[in-house]
Motif scaffolding. Structure first.
Motif, mmCIF file in Angstrom:
data_model
loop_
_atom_site.group_PDB
_atom_site.id
_atom_site.type_symbol
_atom_site.label_atom_id
_atom_site.label_comp_id
_atom_site.label_asym_id
_atom_site.label_seq_id
_atom_site.Cartn_x
_atom_site.Cartn_y
_atom_site.Cartn_z
ATOM 1 N N TYR A 35 -1.220 10.546 -0.545
ATOM 2 C CA TYR A 35 -0.610 10.230 -1.818
ATOM 3 C C TYR A 35 -1.106 11.204 -2.881
ATOM 4 C CZ TYR A 35 0.667 5.635 0.136
ATOM 5 O OH TYR A 35 1.187 4.620 0.895
ATOM 6 N N PRO A 43 -0.172 5.989 -7.392
ATOM 7 C CA PRO A 43 -0.055 6.965 -6.302
ATOM 8 C C PRO A 43 1.401 7.150 -5.858
ATOM 9 C CG PRO A 43 -1.833 5.395 -5.881
ATOM 10 C CD PRO A 43 -1.055 4.869 -7.054
ATOM 11 N N PHE A 45 3.769 8.620 -2.741
ATOM 12 C CA PHE A 45 3.705 8.902 -1.313
ATOM 13 C C PHE A 45 4.146 10.328 -1.016
ATOM 14 C CE2 PHE A 45 3.764 8.104 3.118
ATOM 15 C CZ PHE A 45 4.975 8.520 3.647
ATOM 16 N N GLN A 48 3.242 10.581 5.883
ATOM 17 C CA GLN A 48 2.391 9.784 6.764
ATOM 18 C C GLN A 48 2.353 10.433 8.142
ATOM 19 O OE1 GLN A 48 3.595 5.845 8.793
ATOM 20 N NE2 GLN A 48 2.353 5.129 7.090
ATOM 21 N N ASN A 55 5.517 10.966 10.145
ATOM 22 C CA ASN A 55 6.255 9.727 10.318
ATOM 23 C C ASN A 55 6.673 9.197 8.959
ATOM 24 O OD1 ASN A 55 7.118 7.302 11.765
ATOM 25 N ND2 ASN A 55 5.388 6.313 10.792
ATOM 26 N N LEU A 90 -5.027 11.377 -2.605
ATOM 27 C CA LEU A 90 -5.618 10.245 -1.906
ATOM 28 C C LEU A 90 -5.124 10.184 -0.477
ATOM 29 C CD1 LEU A 90 -5.035 7.650 -4.753
ATOM 30 C CD2 LEU A 90 -7.284 8.403 -3.964
ATOM 31 N N ARG A 96 -1.912 0.332 12.354
ATOM 32 C CA ARG A 96 -0.555 0.297 12.903
ATOM 33 C C ARG A 96 -0.498 -0.150 14.363
ATOM 34 N NH1 ARG A 96 4.368 4.692 12.376
ATOM 35 N NH2 ARG A 96 5.917 3.332 13.213
ATOM 36 N N LEU A 101 0.712 -7.725 11.793
ATOM 37 C CA LEU A 101 1.092 -7.409 10.425
ATOM 38 C C LEU A 101 -0.044 -6.777 9.642
ATOM 39 C CD1 LEU A 101 3.251 -10.495 9.404
ATOM 40 C CD2 LEU A 101 4.014 -8.195 9.995
ATOM 41 N N SER A 103 -2.170 -4.861 10.439
ATOM 42 C CA SER A 103 -2.493 -3.488 10.798
ATOM 43 C C SER A 103 -1.865 -2.508 9.827
ATOM 44 C CB SER A 103 -2.008 -3.189 12.220
ATOM 45 O OG SER A 103 -0.594 -3.170 12.268
ATOM 46 N N TYR A 104 -0.899 -2.946 9.025
ATOM 47 C CA TYR A 104 -0.253 -2.025 8.096
ATOM 48 C C TYR A 104 -1.003 -1.904 6.778
ATOM 49 C CZ TYR A 104 3.535 -2.349 11.446
ATOM 50 O OH TYR A 104 4.271 -2.312 12.590
ATOM 51 N N GLU A 105 -2.049 -2.699 6.602
ATOM 52 C CA GLU A 105 -2.827 -2.605 5.371
ATOM 53 C C GLU A 105 -3.481 -1.237 5.304
ATOM 54 O OE1 GLU A 105 -3.918 -7.362 5.543
ATOM 55 O OE2 GLU A 105 -5.512 -5.872 5.532
ATOM 56 N N GLN A 106 -3.379 -0.594 4.150
ATOM 57 C CA GLN A 106 -3.897 0.760 3.981
ATOM 58 C C GLN A 106 -5.192 0.732 3.168
ATOM 59 O OE1 GLN A 106 -0.860 3.317 2.362
ATOM 60 N NE2 GLN A 106 0.323 3.302 4.244
ATOM 61 N N TYR A 107 -6.156 1.509 3.653
ATOM 62 C CA TYR A 107 -7.447 1.616 2.994
ATOM 63 C C TYR A 107 -7.638 3.055 2.537
ATOM 64 C CZ TYR A 107 -8.222 -2.991 4.908
ATOM 65 O OH TYR A 107 -8.110 -4.325 5.210
#
Lengths: 117, 111
Positions: A35, A43, A45, A48, A55, A90, A96, A101, A103-107
């Protein structure tokens, strides 16, 4: 568990130059998103990477490119730098895993502050 | 492209007060994330929401996934000085896609 790390912390470049920013994803994560955050904004995008392939890409020109390596770390390359490229870059990682679900949380990592003069 | 709106843009509150902020969109999202960012640092994930109507808490923070799936809300109870920062909402249209971020709500807590 190791968090997301980015290098360098700060960078000053001249217009027209090229820059490479690096990101190590959180352990266990296989997806990296990049980002751009301009001052005072949220941020935006860029793209990815998942399994070493791009992707998804945001509204950024081709001079923004990236790589993901087998260990899931990633690079962001920007060619022909422009003054407007000055921003906080960033990196965010996620795991993923299909069917999970959360697993899509972004850190996010701490970011690289790029200044173009 | 997709856009998220956050309100208020900024807020000044007294320590101990409760805080409410929201995030709205013209599009339907299937995931909402709330982040907090402090100066010189990356955003820190606070709460994740996955179902319309879902209410999730993390300590003094509570967030809700709007029933229309076009909005989300974040509440902070009994604010303290360390709550100062910029709060971002982020929405995801489909699982695995990128997240779209709002412009943020800047929170200042006065002692």
């Amino acid at each position: 568990e190791t968090g997301v790390t980015q290098s360098p912390t700060h960078l000053i470049k001249t217009r027209g130059q090229q820059v490479t920013l690096r990101c190590s994803s959180q352990s266990g994560h296989n997806t990296v998103s990049w980002y751009q955050q301009a001052l005072g904004q949220g941020p935006q995008f860029i793209f990815q990477y998942y399994r070493e392939e791009e992707n998804g890409r945001g509204n950024f020109p081709p001079r923004f490119s990236g790589l993901q390596f087998p260990n899931y770390s990633s690079e962001l390359n920007v060619n022909a730098l422009e003054l407007d490229d000055s921003a906080l870059y960033l990196c965010a990682s996620s795991s993923r895993a299909s069917g999970r679900l959360r697993s899509y949380e972004q850190y996010f990592g701490p970011g690289t502050r790029l200044t173009v003069t | 492209g997709q856009q998220l709106n956050q309100s208020p843009q900024s807020m000044f509150i007294q320590e101990g007060e409760d805080v409410s902020m929201n995030c709205t969109s013209s599009s339907i999202f299937n995931t909402w994330l709330w982040y907090k960012q402090e100066p010189g640092e990356g955003p820190v994930l606070l709460i994740a929401l996955y179902k319309a109507g879902e209410l999730t808490s993390n300590g003094r923070l509570t967030a809700q996934f709007g029933i229309t799936r076009k909005d989300s809300f974040l509440n902070i109870s009994a604010s303290i000085p360390s709550d100062v920062g910029i709060y971002f909402c982020a929405g995801q249209l489909r699982y695995g896609q990128n997240f779209v971020f709002g412009p943020g709500t800047r929170l200042s807590v006065l002692p």
